[in-house]
Design an enzyme around this catalytic site. Structure first.
Site, PDB file in Angstrom:
ATOM      1  N   ASP A  69       0.852  -1.194   0.000  1.00 44.27           N
ATOM      2  CA  ASP A  69       0.000   0.000   0.000  1.00 44.27           C
ATOM      3  C   ASP A  69       0.882   1.237   0.000  1.00 44.27           C
ATOM      4  O   ASP A  69       2.082   1.174   0.325  1.00 44.27           O
ATOM      5  CB  ASP A  69      -0.940   0.005   1.199  1.00 44.27           C
ATOM      6  CG  ASP A  69      -0.218   0.131   2.525  1.00 44.27           C
ATOM      7  OD1 ASP A  69       0.837  -0.521   2.684  1.00 44.27           O
ATOM      8  OD2 ASP A  69      -0.685   0.872   3.413  1.00 44.27           O
ATOM      9  N   GLU A 124      -0.081  -0.999   5.689  1.00 44.11           N
ATOM     10  CA  GLU A 124       1.015  -0.590   6.573  1.00 44.11           C
ATOM     11  C   GLU A 124       0.979   0.904   6.820  1.00 44.11           C
ATOM     12  O   GLU A 124       1.365   1.371   7.900  1.00 44.11           O
ATOM     13  CB  GLU A 124       2.364  -0.990   5.964  1.00 44.11           C
ATOM     14  CG  GLU A 124       3.551  -0.847   6.898  1.00 44.11           C
ATOM     15  CD  GLU A 124       4.203   0.539   6.891  1.00 44.11           C
ATOM     16  OE1 GLU A 124       5.049   0.800   7.769  1.00 44.11           O
ATOM     17  OE2 GLU A 124       3.868   1.354   5.997  1.00 44.11           O
TER      18      GLU A 124
END
Length: 361
Positions: A69, A124
């Site tokens: 991400d 994350e």
């Protein structure tokens, strides 16, 4: 060896062209899993939308985990002057793609000694750390490498912890001519007290051992009868100050009229310099022509989430300059990226040699 002649730079470029802000990683996870399959790895997407891969059948379990991400804000993806631009080039699609190609290039001997688990983790960049928390109880590694930019000659041993704080004050409205602090002023006074406490804690300490504070948001809600003020701040915590200890201090400084809520609670982590894993990386960096440098980071990563679950040798490693994280000019040098693949593969080979002759069970 790999079954496909996928070009690592073009493959990374393709990953960068797929937007994947936190919570919307499925498409890039499918792209990465398909690429792992083409490279001869077992590739799939799990229930947390992590891009997963596996290679080898050895008794020594190694996890290579990087996040897929990104923060919001796309950057035009382009290859320019030996640099590949794009959101995630450094943080952290670049490091994870380097892990994929390193694992795909392992020798048959290394594959007999190691089982390498690849995890392209989701969320994350969000407080949830969904991907890392999903695999934490499901994988039992002997070694773990977190894919974060360290520079190809760098080995990151630790990250600070983090605590997110919401403070709220509500009180009766009164005329501004009264000599009494309003709700917003009371919160400001509290934050000033926290700053003073942190600065006192920081005297004589190196940056990694300091308490860092950042005011993220401050809101005053208009009301006819009640004043409501809220502020949000975070603390970056050194190893000597775990989240629960920080909460004790923050609570002690708060007047009883201020409501506090705490989130995140990421535990600080600092690993040892001398383990089979750090030795393998030092050997691989030197073999690639570099000089190994140990680093400690003032941010946080999935290392903070996983270290309490996996009490094993752990480092963070990945090509790229971390000062470019989240910036509008994020890019990775192609030569640096390729060196990162070389070092990761070399470290895995060295680790396999360390465990030569070991049998399952």
């Amino acid at each position: 060896m790999s079954k496909s002649a996928l070009d690592p730079v073009e493959f990374l470029k393709g990953a960068l062209e797929i937007p994947s802000p936190s919570g919307k990683e499925r498409l890039v996870a499918e792209y990465l899993a398909e690429g792992m399959q083409k490279l001869g790895l077992k590739g799939f997407v799990d229930e947390a939308d992590n891009a997963r891969g596996q290679v080898g059948e050895g008794p020594v379990q190694v996890v290579l985990l990087g996040h897929i991400d990104t923060v919001p804000g796309q950057i035009p993806v382009r290859l320019e002057g030996g640099r590949l631009f794009g959101r995630g080039a450094v943080d952290a699609k670049g490091p994870f793609v380097a892990m994929i190609f390193a694992a795909a290039g392992l020798s048959e001997e290394a594959r007999k000694r190691l089982t390498v688990h690849l995890v392209g983790a989701t969320e994350e960049e969000a407080p949830s750390s969904k991907g890392a928390r999903f695999v934490a109880p499901r994988l039992k590694p002997h070694y773990a490498v977190i894919g974060e930019p360290s520079g190809w000659e760098g080995i990151t041993l630790g990250y600070k912890g983090r605590l997110l704080v919401k403070a709220r004050r509500e009180k009766d409205h009164f005329h501004s001519a009264h000599h009494e602090p309003n709700a917003a002023e009371e919160l400001i006074s509290y934050f000033v007290a926290i700053k003073a406490w942190a600065e006192a804690m920081n005297v004589g300490q190196r940056p990694f051992d300091q308490v860092q504070y950042t005011l993220r948001d401050f809101r005053v809600h208009p009301a006819e009868l009640r004043q409501v003020a809220e502020m949000f701040f975070d603390l970056r915590l050194p190893p000597r100050l775990p989240p629960e200890e920080a909460i004790r201090h923050l609570t002690a400084y708060a007047p009883p009229t201020i409501e506090l809520e705490f989130f995140g609670r990421e535990v600080p982590y600092q690993g040892p310099k001398d383990t089979p894993l750090t030795r393998a990386f030092r050997q691989a960096i030197r073999k690639a022509g570099g000089r190994p440098v140990f680093k400690l980071k003032t941010g946080t990563s999935d290392m903070n989430v996983l270290a309490p679950h996996w009490p094993v040798p752990m480092v963070a490693y990945g090509p790229g300059d971390s000062t470019l994280d989240h910036t509008p000019y994020e890019h990775v040098e192609v030569a640096e990226f390729l060196k990162g693949i070389e070092v990761l593969r070399g470290a895995l080979e060295a680790l396999a040699q360390t465990h030569a002759g070991e049998k399952e069970g």
